[in-house]
Design an enzyme around this catalytic site. Structure first.
Site, PDB file in Angstrom:
ATOM      1  N   HIS A  79       0.435 -12.362   1.530  1.00  0.00           N
ATOM      2  CA  HIS A  79      -0.364 -11.448   0.727  1.00  0.00           C
ATOM      3  C   HIS A  79      -0.499 -11.947  -0.717  1.00  0.00           C
ATOM      4  O   HIS A  79       0.467 -11.974  -1.464  1.00  0.00           O
ATOM      5  CB  HIS A  79       0.294 -10.062   0.734  1.00  0.00           C
ATOM      6  CG  HIS A  79      -0.625  -8.951   0.344  1.00  0.00           C
ATOM      7  ND1 HIS A  79      -0.211  -7.641   0.250  1.00  0.00           N
ATOM      8  CD2 HIS A  79      -1.949  -8.939   0.035  1.00  0.00           C
ATOM      9  CE1 HIS A  79      -1.231  -6.880  -0.084  1.00  0.00           C
ATOM     10  NE2 HIS A  79      -2.291  -7.652  -0.245  1.00  0.00           N
TER      11      HIS A  79
ATOM     12  N   TYR B  87       0.828  -1.201   0.000  1.00  0.00           N
ATOM     13  CA  TYR B  87       0.000   0.000   0.000  1.00  0.00           C
ATOM     14  C   TYR B  87       0.866   1.256   0.000  1.00  0.00           C
ATOM     15  O   TYR B  87       1.395   1.689   1.028  1.00  0.00           O
ATOM     16  CB  TYR B  87      -0.918   0.016   1.225  1.00  0.00           C
ATOM     17  CG  TYR B  87      -1.826  -1.189   1.349  1.00  0.00           C
ATOM     18  CD1 TYR B  87      -2.188  -1.958   0.238  1.00  0.00           C
ATOM     19  CD2 TYR B  87      -2.317  -1.572   2.594  1.00  0.00           C
ATOM     20  CE1 TYR B  87      -3.018  -3.064   0.361  1.00  0.00           C
ATOM     21  CE2 TYR B  87      -3.157  -2.678   2.715  1.00  0.00           C
ATOM     22  CZ  TYR B  87      -3.495  -3.422   1.605  1.00  0.00           C
ATOM     23  OH  TYR B  87      -4.317  -4.518   1.737  1.00  0.00           O
TER      24      TYR B  87
END
Length: 328
Positions: A144, A56
């Site tokens: 992830h 992010y």
């Protein structure tokens, strides 16, 4: 706000959690003070679980979240981050790239993401996340999006997470994905405490009910649900709305509009029903909501606090718009 302990761990989460992708300049720049105000608003509302990732904003989300939480009582909040993408500085002399918008983030492209589900890669990722956040520990680490790296994820990355958990470096471990099949395998074949399932347990996609949620219930594990608005369609069903980050197909738009009509008849916004729906399942520990501002997080809290009548769920099922029963 209700708290739940994840799986067999001692890590606790609130039923509503703060998704910090937006604080990493998701889609558009966000001023530092706005990012801090969003975290402050979440804290003031009783939210104590915050989720971030190196992905992010090329680490910006982790840095901003760590700064916003650093002076809070450490035992009063839970932070999760993710492993699987290492951030490597762009080599000197490489062709310059102005920003990271190809990956969805309005930040300078000073680094590139490198997939790495090796044991060393996971340990390095956690160490770098600790450095970026400035926190003394990470409470939860998810692998992830290991969709295309299953062998490495199960043979190398997951065992590395188990070792980090045994060493006390992290409190709980699992995986975060936009699919249910591999997450179900994590619950079945490993000792993961929790999985993060994005977009697959919503009013428009109940595929997690088939295997994932029954597996979690049977094994005493936890599920965190993200993407409850399916990237926009359930927040504002209208022509041009997005579903899973692309234009919503006409059939799904029609279904969302039919749901909207039902919820309106019961005096409940569709957004509130979408947010509250996953929490009806006993395996769901928390619903993750992304926010870029204090106003957005206050709105999410207000939606989560709405009492959705049982008659609304019954009507959605009678109309063929919901599969199965999920009452706690």
């Amino acid at each position: 706000m209700r708290h739940t302990t994840l799986g067999h761990s001692a890590v606790g989460v609130t039923e509503l959690s703060f998704g910090a992708a937006g604080t990493g300049n998701l889609y558009a720049p966000l001023a530092p003070e706005q990012a801090a105000a969003a975290v402050d608003a979440a804290w003031d509302a009783g939210i104590r679980y915050f989720d971030t990732a190196p992905h992010y904003g090329l680490g910006l989300s982790e840095r901003r979240l760590g700064e916003a939480l650093r002076d809070r009582p450490r035992d009063e909040f839970t932070v999760s981050t993710k492993a699987g993408r290492l951030l490597e500085p762009v080599a000197a002399g490489a062709a310059p790239v102005a920003d990271d918008l190809d990956h969805g983030f309005a930040v300078p492209a000073t680094h590139r993401r490198v997939w790495d589900f090796s044991a060393d890669g996971v340990r390095r990722s956690v160490e770098e996340s600790l450095e970026r956040t400035g926190l003394d520990r990470i409470d939860i680490v998810y692998l992830h999006d290991p969709d295309d790296h299953a062998e490495a994820a199960f043979r190398q990355a997951y065992p590395a997470l188990e070792r980090l958990r045994a060493e006390g470096v992290v409190g709980a471990i699992g995986a975060g994905m936009n699919q249910t099949a591999m997450l179900t395998r994590f619950l079945r074949d490993t000792d993961a405490d929790v999985v993060l399932c994005a977009g697959r347990f919503t009013l428009l996609d109940q595929s997690a009910l088939t295997e994932l949620l029954p597996e979690a219930t049977a094994r005493g594990r936890s599920v965190v649900v993200g993407g409850v608005f399916n990237s926009g369609l359930l927040a504002d069903p209208r022509p041009g709305a997005t579903y899973d980050y692309t234009a919503a197909p006409p059939a799904l738009l029609d279904r969302a509009l039919r749901m909207d009509a039902v919820t309106r008849r019961h005096g409940i916004p569709l957004r509130a029903a979408a947010l509250c729906y996953p929490l009806r399942h006993p395996a769901v520990a928390s619903v993750l909501v992304g926010a870029r501002s204090a106003a957005e997080i206050r709105d999410a809290v207000a939606l989560a606090e709405r009492t959705v009548p049982d008659d609304l769920w019954a009507e959605l099922r009678a109309e063929g718009l919901l599969d199965g029963e999920t009452v706690r």
